[in-house]
Write a protein that holds these residues in place. Structure first.
Motif, PDB file in Angstrom:
ATOM      1  N   ALA A   1      -7.660  -4.538 -12.110  1.00  0.00           N
ATOM      2  CA  ALA A   1      -8.949  -3.854 -11.965  1.00  0.00           C
ATOM      3  C   ALA A   1      -8.608  -2.279 -12.364  1.00  0.00           C
ATOM      4  CB  ALA A   1      -9.187  -3.692 -10.542  1.00  0.00           C
ATOM      5  N   GLU A   2      -9.558  -1.842 -12.990  1.00  0.00           N
ATOM      6  CA  GLU A   2      -9.206  -0.449 -13.618  1.00  0.00           C
ATOM      7  C   GLU A   2     -10.207   0.627 -13.191  1.00  0.00           C
ATOM      8  OE1 GLU A   2     -10.293  -0.199 -18.068  1.00  0.00           O
ATOM      9  OE2 GLU A   2      -8.787  -1.666 -18.456  1.00  0.00           O
ATOM     10  N   GLN A   3      -9.610   1.764 -12.915  1.00  0.00           N
ATOM     11  CA  GLN A   3     -10.251   3.037 -12.358  1.00  0.00           C
ATOM     12  C   GLN A   3     -10.237   4.211 -13.335  1.00  0.00           C
ATOM     13  OE1 GLN A   3      -9.554   3.486  -7.885  1.00  0.00           O
ATOM     14  NE2 GLN A   3      -7.657   2.580  -8.421  1.00  0.00           N
ATOM     15  N   GLN A   4     -11.114   4.788 -13.180  1.00  0.00           N
ATOM     16  CA  GLN A   4     -11.330   5.971 -13.977  1.00  0.00           C
ATOM     17  C   GLN A   4     -10.291   7.108 -13.304  1.00  0.00           C
ATOM     18  OE1 GLN A   4     -15.185   7.385 -14.841  1.00  0.00           O
ATOM     19  NE2 GLN A   4     -14.719   8.793 -16.124  1.00  0.00           N
TER      20      GLN A   4
ATOM     21  N   ARG B   1       0.876  -1.128   0.043  1.00  0.00           N
ATOM     22  CA  ARG B   1       0.022   0.050  -0.256  1.00  0.00           C
ATOM     23  C   ARG B   1       0.794   1.304   0.105  1.00  0.00           C
ATOM     24  NH1 ARG B   1      -3.277  -2.816   3.716  1.00  0.00           N
ATOM     25  NH2 ARG B   1      -2.587  -1.430   5.576  1.00  0.00           N
ATOM     26  N   ASP B   2       2.027   1.264   0.931  1.00  0.00           N
ATOM     27  CA  ASP B   2       2.710   2.295   0.855  1.00  0.00           C
ATOM     28  C   ASP B   2       3.421   2.761  -0.595  1.00  0.00           C
ATOM     29  OD1 ASP B   2       2.182   2.522   3.398  1.00  0.00           O
ATOM     30  OD2 ASP B   2       4.071   1.702   4.451  1.00  0.00           O
ATOM     31  N   ASN B   3       4.133   1.485  -1.223  1.00  0.00           N
ATOM     32  CA  ASN B   3       4.363   1.723  -2.403  1.00  0.00           C
ATOM     33  C   ASN B   3       3.571   2.277  -3.483  1.00  0.00           C
ATOM     34  OD1 ASN B   3       6.766   0.778  -1.668  1.00  0.00           O
ATOM     35  ND2 ASN B   3       6.442  -1.508  -2.315  1.00  0.00           N
ATOM     36  N   THR B   4       2.233   1.980  -3.232  1.00  0.00           N
ATOM     37  CA  THR B   4       1.220   2.357  -4.275  1.00  0.00           C
ATOM     38  C   THR B   4       1.056   3.747  -4.114  1.00  0.00           C
ATOM     39  OG1 THR B   4       0.150   0.059  -4.514  1.00  0.00           O
ATOM     40  CG2 THR B   4      -1.295   1.975  -5.004  1.00  0.00           C
ATOM     41  N   VAL B   5       0.828   4.104  -2.710  1.00  0.00           N
ATOM     42  CA  VAL B   5       0.622   5.759  -2.559  1.00  0.00           C
ATOM     43  C   VAL B   5       1.499   6.588  -3.049  1.00  0.00           C
ATOM     44  CG1 VAL B   5       0.357   7.551  -0.397  1.00  0.00           C
ATOM     45  CG2 VAL B   5      -0.926   5.212  -0.438  1.00  0.00           C
TER      46      VAL B   5
ATOM     47  N   ALA C   1       3.577  10.375  -7.325  1.00  0.00           N
ATOM     48  CA  ALA C   1       4.484  10.641  -8.447  1.00  0.00           C
ATOM     49  C   ALA C   1       3.614  11.007  -9.585  1.00  0.00           C
ATOM     50  CB  ALA C   1       5.629   9.816  -8.506  1.00  0.00           C
ATOM     51  N   TRP C   2       2.681  10.352  -9.706  1.00  0.00           N
ATOM     52  CA  TRP C   2       1.773  10.389 -11.062  1.00  0.00           C
ATOM     53  C   TRP C   2       0.848  11.689 -10.806  1.00  0.00           C
ATOM     54  CZ3 TRP C   2       0.849   4.448 -11.921  1.00  0.00           C
ATOM     55  CH2 TRP C   2       2.162   3.839 -12.501  1.00  0.00           C
ATOM     56  N   GLY C   3       0.751  12.178  -9.747  1.00  0.00           N
ATOM     57  CA  GLY C   3      -0.275  13.072  -9.416  1.00  0.00           C
ATOM     58  C   GLY C   3      -1.708  12.529  -9.531  1.00  0.00           C
ATOM     59  N   LEU C   4      -1.861  11.571  -8.718  1.00  0.00           N
ATOM     60  CA  LEU C   4      -3.160  10.925  -8.829  1.00  0.00           C
ATOM     61  C   LEU C   4      -3.462  10.742  -7.364  1.00  0.00           C
ATOM     62  CD1 LEU C   4      -2.761   8.044 -11.690  1.00  0.00           C
ATOM     63  CD2 LEU C   4      -3.988  10.330 -11.855  1.00  0.00           C
ATOM     64  N   GLN C   5      -3.435  11.541  -6.446  1.00  0.00           N
ATOM     65  CA  GLN C   5      -3.586  11.374  -5.077  1.00  0.00           C
ATOM     66  C   GLN C   5      -4.979  11.387  -4.642  1.00  0.00           C
ATOM     67  OE1 GLN C   5      -1.792  13.790  -6.453  1.00  0.00           O
ATOM     68  NE2 GLN C   5       0.231  14.244  -5.259  1.00  0.00           N
ATOM     69  N   ASP C   6      -6.057  11.937  -5.562  1.00  0.00           N
ATOM     70  CA  ASP C   6      -7.287  11.858  -5.591  1.00  0.00           C
ATOM     71  C   ASP C   6      -7.955  10.639  -5.394  1.00  0.00           C
ATOM     72  OD1 ASP C   6      -7.146  14.599  -5.638  1.00  0.00           O
ATOM     73  OD2 ASP C   6      -7.887  14.684  -7.718  1.00  0.00           O
ATOM     74  N   ILE C   7      -7.252   9.556  -6.076  1.00  0.00           N
ATOM     75  CA  ILE C   7      -7.794   8.179  -6.166  1.00  0.00           C
ATOM     76  C   ILE C   7      -6.691   7.086  -5.390  1.00  0.00           C
ATOM     77  CG2 ILE C   7      -9.049   8.416  -8.518  1.00  0.00           C
ATOM     78  CD1 ILE C   7      -6.670   6.988  -9.796  1.00  0.00           C
ATOM     79  N   ALA C   8      -6.006   7.747  -4.495  1.00  0.00           N
ATOM     80  CA  ALA C   8      -5.116   6.867  -3.709  1.00  0.00           C
ATOM     81  C   ALA C   8      -5.947   6.128  -2.726  1.00  0.00           C
ATOM     82  CB  ALA C   8      -4.157   7.815  -2.861  1.00  0.00           C
TER      83      ALA C   8
END
Length: 819
Positions: free
Chosen positions: A805-808, A707-711, A716-723
């Motif tokens: 699994a895919e997320q928008q 989970r930490d690696n994912t966050v 880094a990708w600027g996708l904190q909104d779906i973290a």
């Protein structure tokens, strides 16, 4: 030796002649009147063996023939030949009357003379045969021509030359050398060709239209009976064709009408093209029956729509065809395709409303004035129209239009016999027009069905840039079953598909739709290309069984297909094909490649395996998938088609639409005989910084680290909104793998136009989502994943399985370029 050569030459000259060397009695007499040669036939005819006559005076063997001998001697002295009847005595003592021909020999060959003889009956039979042949070829009213096996004139008599308008030559007979390169008339060429193909006589009756300047008596032309038959030698080899033609007057109107009906049956309805069918009717009617004909059809017929049975009181008529003996056609006020506005009281409207023909033997000007068209009346009067006939064009109880016939050059008014004949011809043509209308409607329906079953637009995918063309064949062949597709797959991959169903028509289009739907469904299961084709093959076999049961007979259902999967991360293309042409790959730095992909059997054979091949591509390569109609167009050799395909793909850096246009221009004729579909894709590569992967130990404590690696990666990708949702997905999928799977566990995140989370393990057991009870401690993981993910699924690999699994993406990141 010289005497022997003379005999051979004479034998070749008189082959088939009763005076020929092979069939006549031959004697060679020297200048002293002594016999030097005596043939076997002479022994048989007169009974004297050669041993008893050689060296003997000819006069001693022919007692009572002194006068003939003297005549021979005189002819020999002046160097002339001689022929006549001679009565000689047989060796048995009875007299034999012979026909004799003799010719003097030149001095360099020892002088003397050569005599040939045959029975008088044989000579007279030969002369009669020659007289009959000369009379038949030169004096009879039968036109005769001889053509070689290449259908070129070799000999034509004067009668046929006059019939066909061939250039006249002195002497009355036309040899090949006199004719020169004369074009063989189409009627002669067509019938001679039929005789050459069929191997037997091909008689036919032809109506010859009257020539310009004809007499009133021959206003309706005449009939010509033609016949062609092959000419063969003694061994049965075809040497050429003999064509005969004889004219006879059209005094017998019943026979002429029968010939016209026979001609109409052959000329009308040769195709299922509506315009051509109507034009054929007009060409049969003019000038045989009328000086002008106009055919007007309802708009619904031209549009292949539904028609109302029975007479018609309204509706828009359009000019479908008109033919006139006048080149300017001054009476054809309406152009082809334009509306024809007949007033309600015009003969045409009255004919349509009543469903009955209108015959006006003497043109009634009042009728035309009531039609409210003085301009038309003035034109008709000016060119001398004196009679007209209007007939409805009806078939199967439906009125489709009206046919108007006029006469001015032909002095005879239309009568009841003409009406019956025109009704018969129009009725025949109406059935053909209705068949053409129904065929066009079926073609439009099949084309609409196929178009609706094809993708209306291809999806925009980060893995490839695509372009395509679909070119349906002409109406004669019918709509085919070609299709193409671009199917997004898990892991940022994409599937490229092109297929071709056997046959044409609605059935082929419907089968194509079922196969395309099956391929899409199987593609969603993430099956490898070879396994997917195996399942589609089973489906085609089931469709064939269903069709056979429904039609109570065998029905061929088959298809070919090529299925390719491209992975933009590994830049590998995995391809399998089922009886389909191999894809073409245009590399940026190498020549166009036609990779050796295992062919596989066409779909529908069953029982044979499929194989796939893997090809690594550089970014920017162009992959072309196509149906066989592209490389087999114009009946050319398939190797030529492949060469042209490689030439069209030689510059893969060009825009894809430009490449498509080049392929159509280079590879396809104006009217292809088979449907053509092709799909071209320019490959893209997903940048390495868009993919992150980790190996996860099979330890529950490792879930926290994952989970930490994912966050961190999402930051880094600027996708904190779906973290948060991503942490939930990663946690549930890894926990499920640790609990229920085995082997190494991998986690991969892919930042494409969506965020893809993949967890891989070495187990082949697929998880199933279920609803957990209130007392259950687990079983809610996949349910939660399904709620927060846009899509999820499982795909199997050689080493196990991958759950994805895919997320928008958030709105601010959704517009980012996938490159």
């Amino acid at each position: 030796m010289a005497d022997t050569m003379d005999l051979r030459d004479l034998a070749e000259t008189h082959r088939g002649d009763p005076f020929g060397i092979t069939s006549a009695a031959v004697a060679l007499v020297d200048v002293d009147g002594l016999i030097r040669r005596w043939s076997r036939r002479a022994e048989d005819l007169l009974g004297y063996p050669a041993s008893s006559v050689l060296g003997q005076p000819v006069a001693s063997l022919l007692p009572g023939a002194d006068a003939s001998v003297s005549a021979l001697a005189s002819a020999q002295r002046v160097g002339e030949g001689w022929e006549g009847l001679v009565t000689v005595r047989h060796c048995a003592g009875h007299p034999v009357e012979l026909a004799v021909r003799a010719c003097p020999l030149p001095a360099e060959q020892g002088s003397g003379w050569l005599a040939v003889a045959c029975e008088v009956s044989d000579a007279r039979r030969w002369e009669l045969d020659q007289a009959v042949l000369r009379g038949l070829l030169e004096e009879s009213p039968i036109g005769i021509a001889v053509l070689d096996s290449e259908l070129r004139f070799q000999w034509v008599n004067q009668v046929l030359a006059a019939m066909e308008g061939l250039p006249a030559t002195p002497g009355g007979r036309h040899a090949a050398t006199a004719l020169g390169p004369v074009q063989v008339p189409s009627a002669v060429d067509w019938q001679a060709r039929q005789a050459l193909i069929s191997g037997h006589a091909t008689p036919a009756v032809e109506h010859v239209p009257p020539a310009h300047g004809r007499s009133r008596r021959d206003a309706q032309g005449h009939l010509r009976l033609r016949s062609s038959f092959p000419l063969r030698d003694d061994d049965g080899k075809t040497l050429g064709v003999c064509h005969t033609a004889v004219d006879f007057t059209a005094q017998d109107r019943a026979r002429e009408r029968l010939a016209l009906v026979n001609e109409a049956a052959q000329r009308i309805g040769t195709t299922l093209d509506l315009d051509r069918t109507v034009a054929e009717l007009a060409e049969v009617l003019v000038p045989q029956l009328a000086d002008f004909v106009a055919i007007d059809l309802f708009q619904g017929v031209l549009a292949a729509g539904d028609l109302t049975p029975g007479p018609v009181t309204g509706g828009t008529l359009r000019r479908a065809a008109h033919v006139s003996v006048h080149k300017e056609q001054p009476e054809a006020i309406v152009a082809i395709g334009e509306p024809t506005r007949y007033p309600s009281k015009s003969p045409q409207r009255r004919c349509l409303s009543t469903g009955r023909p209108i015959l006006d033997p003497v043109l009634n000007q009042t009728t035309w004035w009531l039609a409210g068209d003085p301009q038309r009346l003035s034109k008709l009067v000016r060119i001398g129209v004196h009679t007209h006939l209007v007939v409805p064009l009806r078939a199967r109880g439906t009125t489709m239009g009206v046919v108007t016939l006029l006469r001015w050059d032909n002095p005879n008014p239309f009568d009841e016999d003409d009406l019956l004949l025109v009704e018969e011809l129009v009725a025949r043509a109406a059935v053909c027009v209705d068949n053409a209308r129904r065929f066009v409607r079926e073609h439009h329906a099949a084309l609409a069905l196929q178009t609706s079953l094809l993708p209306p637009d291809l999806p925009d995918h980060c893995a490839v840039e695509v372009a395509y063309r679909y070119l349906p064949t002409d109406a004669e062949a019918g709509v085919g079953g070609d299709w193409f597709d671009v199917i997004p797959l898990s892991g940022a991959r994409v599937a490229l598909v092109v297929g071709d169903v056997v046959g044409h028509g609605i059935h082929a289009a419907a089968s194509m739709g079922r196969l395309r739907a099956a391929v899409q469904t199987l593609a969603d299961l993430d099956l490898p290309p070879d396994e997917l084709l195996a399942h589609v093959d089973d489906l085609v076999l089931r469709l064939a069984d269903e069709a056979e049961a429904a039609t109570d007979g065998p029905m061929v259902i088959g298809a070919t297909c090529v299925y390719a999967v491209y992975d933009p991360i590994s830049r590998k293309l995995t391809v399998a094909r089922a009886g389909h042409p191999t894809p073409a790959i245009a590399h940026l730095s190498e020549p166009v490649e036609l990779p050796d992909i295992p062919a596989g059997p066409p779909l529908g054979l069953g029982g044979l395996p499929f194989e796939s091949a893997e090809i690594e591509l550089e970014e920017g390569s162009v992959v072309a998938l196509y149906t066989d109609g592209l490389i087999e167009a114009s009946d050319r050799d398939v190797d030529v088609g492949f060469e042209r395909l490689c030439f069209a793909l030689a510059h893969p850096d060009r825009p894809l639409e430009e490449i498509c246009d080049t392929m159509v221009r280079i590879l396809l004729p104006d009217h292809p005989h088979d449907d053509v579909a092709f799909l071209i894709a320019r490959t893209r590569a997903l940048p390495p910084d868009r993919v992150a992967s980790w190996e996860v130990p099979a330890d529950p404590q490792a879930v926290h680290e994952a989970r930490d690696n994912t966050v961190r990666q999402l930051a880094a990708w600027g996708l904190q909104d779906i973290a948060f949702t991503t942490e939930l997905i990663v946690s549930e999928l890894i926990t499920n793998a640790i609990t229920h799977a085995c082997g190494p566990i991998g986690l991969r995140l892919i930042h494409e136009r969506s965020l893809i989370c993949e967890v891989s393990d070495a187990s082949n057991t697929s998880p199933h989502m279920r609803r957990a009870h209130n007392t259950d401690e687990g079983g809610r993981g996949l349910f939660l994943v399904a709620q927060v993910a846009q899509r999820w699924g499982t795909r199997y690999t050689e080493t196990g399985k991958t759950i994805w699994a895919e997320q928008q993406l958030p709105a601010k990141a959704a517009d980012a370029d996938c490159d």
